[in-house]
Write a protein that holds these residues in place. Structure first.
Motif, PDB file in Angstrom:
ATOM      1  N   UNK A  61      13.354  -9.930  -5.081  1.00  5.04           N
ATOM      2  CA  UNK A  61      13.513  -9.907  -3.631  1.00  5.04           C
ATOM      3  C   UNK A  61      12.406  -9.084  -3.001  1.00  5.04           C
ATOM      4  N   UNK A  62      12.657  -8.645  -1.788  1.00  6.29           N
ATOM      5  CA  UNK A  62      11.661  -7.897  -1.014  1.00  6.29           C
ATOM      6  C   UNK A  62      11.859  -6.406  -1.271  1.00  6.29           C
ATOM      7  N   UNK A  63      11.075  -5.847  -2.161  1.00  5.86           N
ATOM      8  CA  UNK A  63      11.244  -4.442  -2.533  1.00  5.86           C
ATOM      9  C   UNK A  63      10.709  -3.515  -1.454  1.00  5.86           C
ATOM     10  N   UNK A  64       9.497  -3.793  -0.942  1.00  2.15           N
ATOM     11  CA  UNK A  64       8.855  -2.855  -0.014  1.00  2.15           C
ATOM     12  C   UNK A  64       9.239  -3.079   1.440  1.00  2.15           C
ATOM     13  N   UNK A  65      10.066  -4.078   1.728  1.00  3.88           N
ATOM     14  CA  UNK A  65      10.576  -4.259   3.073  1.00  3.88           C
ATOM     15  C   UNK A  65       9.608  -4.870   4.056  1.00  3.88           C
ATOM     16  N   UNK A  87      -1.189   0.544 -30.490  1.00  2.93           N
ATOM     17  CA  UNK A  87      -0.219  -0.367 -31.094  1.00  2.93           C
ATOM     18  C   UNK A  87       1.208   0.171 -30.952  1.00  2.93           C
ATOM     19  N   UNK A  88       1.439   1.049 -29.964  1.00  2.00           N
ATOM     20  CA  UNK A  88       2.752   1.673 -29.810  1.00  2.00           C
ATOM     21  C   UNK A  88       3.811   0.705 -29.290  1.00  2.00           C
ATOM     22  N   UNK A  89       3.418  -0.169 -28.354  1.00  2.00           N
ATOM     23  CA  UNK A  89       4.333  -1.186 -27.809  1.00  2.00           C
ATOM     24  C   UNK A  89       5.635  -0.587 -27.279  1.00  2.00           C
ATOM     25  N   UNK A  90       5.532   0.534 -26.572  1.00  2.00           N
ATOM     26  CA  UNK A  90       6.731   1.065 -25.911  1.00  2.00           C
ATOM     27  C   UNK A  90       7.160   0.147 -24.778  1.00  2.00           C
ATOM     28  N   UNK A  91       6.175  -0.472 -24.111  1.00  2.00           N
ATOM     29  CA  UNK A  91       6.465  -1.420 -23.045  1.00  2.00           C
ATOM     30  C   UNK A  91       6.419  -0.808 -21.656  1.00  2.00           C
ATOM     31  N   UNK A  92       6.272  -1.671 -20.665  1.00  2.00           N
ATOM     32  CA  UNK A  92       6.183  -1.227 -19.274  1.00  2.00           C
ATOM     33  C   UNK A  92       6.494  -2.384 -18.342  1.00  2.00           C
ATOM     34  N   UNK A  93       6.719  -2.047 -17.073  1.00  2.00           N
ATOM     35  CA  UNK A  93       6.865  -3.024 -16.004  1.00  2.00           C
ATOM     36  C   UNK A  93       5.763  -2.795 -14.983  1.00  2.00           C
ATOM     37  N   UNK A  94       5.295  -3.884 -14.395  1.00  2.00           N
ATOM     38  CA  UNK A  94       4.410  -3.812 -13.229  1.00  2.00           C
ATOM     39  C   UNK A  94       5.121  -4.469 -12.043  1.00  2.00           C
ATOM     40  N   UNK A  95       5.221  -3.731 -10.955  1.00  2.00           N
ATOM     41  CA  UNK A  95       5.793  -4.241  -9.710  1.00  2.00           C
ATOM     42  C   UNK A  95       4.641  -4.729  -8.847  1.00  2.00           C
ATOM     43  N   UNK A 166      17.570   1.325 -10.674  1.00  2.00           N
ATOM     44  CA  UNK A 166      17.831   1.355  -9.238  1.00  2.00           C
ATOM     45  C   UNK A 166      16.548   1.831  -8.564  1.00  2.00           C
ATOM     46  N   UNK A 167      15.940   0.945  -7.778  1.00  2.00           N
ATOM     47  CA  UNK A 167      14.572   1.142  -7.313  1.00  2.00           C
ATOM     48  C   UNK A 167      14.490   1.772  -5.930  1.00  2.00           C
ATOM     49  N   UNK A 168      13.313   2.361  -5.673  1.00  2.00           N
ATOM     50  CA  UNK A 168      12.931   2.813  -4.345  1.00  2.00           C
ATOM     51  C   UNK A 168      11.997   1.770  -3.718  1.00  2.00           C
ATOM     52  N   UNK A 169      11.731   1.927  -2.429  1.00  2.00           N
ATOM     53  CA  UNK A 169      10.849   0.992  -1.725  1.00  2.00           C
ATOM     54  C   UNK A 169       9.446   0.939  -2.337  1.00  2.00           C
ATOM     55  N   UNK A 170       8.973   2.045  -2.917  1.00  2.00           N
ATOM     56  CA  UNK A 170       7.620   2.068  -3.472  1.00  2.00           C
ATOM     57  C   UNK A 170       7.560   1.528  -4.895  1.00  2.00           C
ATOM     58  N   UNK A 171       8.688   1.014  -5.404  1.00  2.00           N
ATOM     59  CA  UNK A 171       8.707   0.443  -6.744  1.00  2.00           C
ATOM     60  C   UNK A 171       9.012   1.435  -7.844  1.00  2.00           C
ATOM     61  N   UNK A 172       9.186   2.703  -7.517  1.00  2.00           N
ATOM     62  CA  UNK A 172       9.550   3.693  -8.527  1.00  2.00           C
ATOM     63  C   UNK A 172      11.059   3.676  -8.753  1.00  2.00           C
ATOM     64  N   UNK A 173      11.503   4.404  -9.775  1.00  2.00           N
ATOM     65  CA  UNK A 173      12.904   4.383 -10.198  1.00  2.00           C
ATOM     66  C   UNK A 173      13.647   5.572  -9.581  1.00  2.00           C
ATOM     67  N   UNK A 174      14.712   5.276  -8.855  1.00  2.00           N
ATOM     68  CA  UNK A 174      15.548   6.317  -8.261  1.00  2.00           C
ATOM     69  C   UNK A 174      16.590   6.814  -9.262  1.00  2.00           C
ATOM     70  N   UNK A 175      17.137   5.888 -10.046  1.00  2.00           N
ATOM     71  CA  UNK A 175      18.157   6.228 -11.032  1.00  2.00           C
ATOM     72  C   UNK A 175      18.246   5.076 -12.024  1.00  2.00           C
TER      73      UNK A 175
END
Length: 657
Positions: A61-65, A87-95, A166-175
């Motif tokens: 959806x629309x994260x940044x409003x 070669x750690x492959x911990x993984x990540x997300x890109x918003x 649970x995300x914030x508007x800037x794409x970071x994690x609130x909880x």
């Protein structure tokens, strides 16, 4: 036929020659595309080789409003916080924050070291292997997501886990919340190598308790006695993100009567199709990309018709039996599945399916099949998209695995048709296997209305309160109807409205576009506060007017008043009492009573005393900062004590702001 090794140089020319005008294209073909990769888009630091962007992709959806749908891609090969270097492959997300044309305008990263994500991620966890939207799970106005970390070792090796973010508007994690073999109240039995969290789907509120429920794939499950038959877990969630109960669907559980083979990896991909059969319960498409129908590892997709308890009512299998798709051995049809909504306008949801090892013009470039569904789960028609068919003009390389992930994007360009995001996890833009995500603008019948949204400025104040309503709806909206909640409305695009009376107001915006009309209500989004006031009153003027308010009774502050006792012989103490009701005037020995005592039907709300010393007495009352008290009336009267008792004038207060 020219040599195969020259084919990539001729592809752009062939694509240009084969491109058809929009009017000549059929549903499911590609009108245009955008690409997000290390070299196409805006990156705040870039991707590393083997990050594999596009292994999972969703549009939550629309994260940044800003009114435009945004995108999140998983990069399972990212090494942030790992102990084995590259070669750690911990993984990540890109918003990815998008504009209406699908262009990426900004990025945010979530990993073991970025995005305020505080959970423990370990080497080889592959956080980001699967993604699903959660809607606004925590009701803060920002979309949330669930993420698979299928090689998490809670309880044993590679048992897997999922994280609710649970995300914030800037794409970071609130909880966040974790569900695994040891966390989140999950009571299902997981074994080593099950890889719980390999796929994810939002099921909506399956059991009707008001909370989103989930489907989670576990490809290593061995129900039925053979490794990697695979399974699906239906998780019924609590409002805090923990598991209320679970239902397993496998070769031996959940009333699933389909025949699974060892190594089919049923549950590798899963999607909510919507209510395909019209029984009021959502249905699922589940990928089994190593199924051998029609040839080794050609792959298959199972359509599961669900009951509300998470068990299976019936099923239909889509595969290459009878050469239905013309697949080749090893194509792995079912590597990704996505419900697209109704692309062709027949009233039934349609389905996108990835086949990552389809050869296209080269080897293992990958493909996506658009399946136009019947209500019984069979396919009425289909459209293939790769670098040589479907009017897709993007350049795919050898081994890109286009179709690694698929996800719908809710009508970015406002034409009323859903867009499709497609991951290509082994794309080499900017480095070996950095990965990419493609956005495909599809031809279809307009059935998707604009997504309404708006902001309110200011949201709170005293009357008369002028409020500006700014539209943040998605592209395509061309008509607006506002209901301001006070009995008035407007058809202006971005109106200014004045609220005259205190109260809480819910506002509804309805927008129309090529795909229809949709509405959004923001409950109690405008708060018109009662203005604080203090008015002196003296009945029949029998009492001395010596009681004065020296400030307004503003909530969260101290209300002050004074009583001038200089004319009262022997005055020593003054008192102020606040009652629930006033009185027009009752003659008593001390003067005229202007508030209702307990005997007259009132009740006391406060009283204060202050010495006068024959002069002016100063009173103070601390008022709570509680907006719910705004508009509360207090009827106050002072009394002068000493020698004799003398009543003063009254002050009628209204608590407010």
């Amino acid at each position: 036929m020219f040599p195969r090794n020259l084919f990539p140089f001729f592809l752009p020319v062939l694509a240009a020659l084969s491109g058809a005008p929009s009017a000549q294209l059929g549903p499911g073909q590609v009108l245009r595309h955008k690409k997000i990769s290390e070299v196409q888009g805006s990156w705040p630091g870039g991707l590393d080789p083997d990050d594999q962007l596009g292994r999972a992709v969703i549009s939550p959806g629309d994260i940044d409003g800003d009114g435009n749908a945004d995108l999140i891609s998983g990069a399972v090969g990212d090494d942030d916080g790992g102990t084995m270097g590259l070669t750690s492959d911990t993984g990540a997300l890109w918003v990815h924050f998008l504009n209406a044309s699908g262009q990426m305008v900004a990025n945010a990263k979530i990993s073991a070291t970025s995005g305020s994500f505080t959970a423990q991620l370990d080497t080889r966890d592959q956080f980001g292997r699967a993604l699903a939207e959660l809607g606004d799970f925590d009701h803060d106005g920002v979309p949330d997501v669930v993420v698979g970390s299928c090689r998490d070792d809670d309880g044993g090796a590679n048992r897997g886990a999922i994280f609710l973010l649970f995300l914030r508007r800037d794409g970071s994690v609130k909880d966040w919340r974790k569900i695994s073999d040891t966390e989140g109240d999950f009571d299902g039995v997981l074994e080593d190598l099950d890889e719980f969290g390999r796929s994810l789907a939002n099921l909506g509120d399956l059991d009707g308790d008001g909370v989103i429920d989930l489907a989670v794939g576990a490809i290593g499950d061995d129900d039925g006695g053979v490794d990697q038959k695979g399974a699906l877990w239906i998780l019924f969630l609590n409002a805090d993100g923990t598991v209320k109960r679970e239902q397993k669907i496998s070769d031996t559980q959940g009333n699933f009567l389909g025949i699974l083979g060892g190594g089919d990896i049923f549950g590798f991909a899963v999607t909510n199709l919507g209510d395909l059969d019209g029984d009021g319960v959502v249905d699922l498409a589940v990928g089994a990309p190593k199924d051998d129908d029609g040839g080794v590892k050609k792959g298959a997709v199972w359509i599961l018709f669900l009951k509300a308890d998470g068990t299976v009512k019936g099923h239909k299998k889509l595969s290459d039996t009878g050469d239905a798709y013309g697949l080749f051995p090893g194509d792995e049809f079912g590597s990704a599945v996505t419900g697209l909504g109704d692309i062709d306008g027949d009233g039934l949801p349609d389905l996108a399916v990835g086949a990552i090892l389809d050869d296209g013009g080269l080897d293992d470039q990958g493909a996506v099949w658009i399946n136009f569904m019947n209500a019984d789960g069979s396919v009425r028609a289909k459209q293939k998209i790769n670098d040589v068919t479907g009017n897709f003009h993007g350049r795919l390389g050898d081994g890109d695995w286009f179709g690694s992930a698929t996800a719908p994007i809710r009508d970015l360009d406002g034409d009323g048709v859903m867009e499709l995001a497609v991951g290509a996890r082994f794309d080499d833009d900017g480095g070996l296997d950095t990965g990419s995500t493609w956005i495909l603008f599809l031809k279809g019948v307009p059935v998707v209305p604009p997504t309404p949204d708006f902001v309110v400025t200011p949201a709170e104040g005293v009357p008369p309160l002028s409020v500006q309503f700014d539209d943040r709806s998605s592209a395509g909206a061309d008509q607006w109807t506002w209901d301001f909640g006070d009995g008035t409305s407007s058809t202006q695009h971005e109106p200014m409205h004045e609220y005259a009376a205190p109260g809480l107001y819910s506002v509804t915006l309805s927008v129309s576009g090529p795909g229809g009309t949709a509405s959004k209500t923001r409950t109690d989004c405008v708060r018109v506060l009662a203005a604080a006031s203090a008015v002196e009153r003296n009945g029949h003027d029998l009492n001395a007017s010596v009681f004065h308010s020296t400030s307004l009774p503003v909530l969260g502050t101290t209300w002050t008043s004074e009583v001038d006792a200089t004319a009262h012989p022997g005055a020593g103490v003054t008192g102020v009492v606040g009652m629930s009701a006033g009185h027009p005037g009752l003659h008593v020995p001390a003067g005229e009573l202007l508030v209702r005592s307990r005997g007259l039907g009132g009740f006391m709300l406060f009283k204060t005393f202050a010495p006068s010393g024959g002069g002016v007495a100063h009173h103070a009352l601390v008022l709570p900062a509680d907006p719910s008290l705004a508009g509360l009336p207090l009827y106050c009267q002072a009394v002068i004590l000493g020698g004799s008792m003398e009543l003063t004038n009254a002050i009628d207060l209204v608590l407010g702001f």
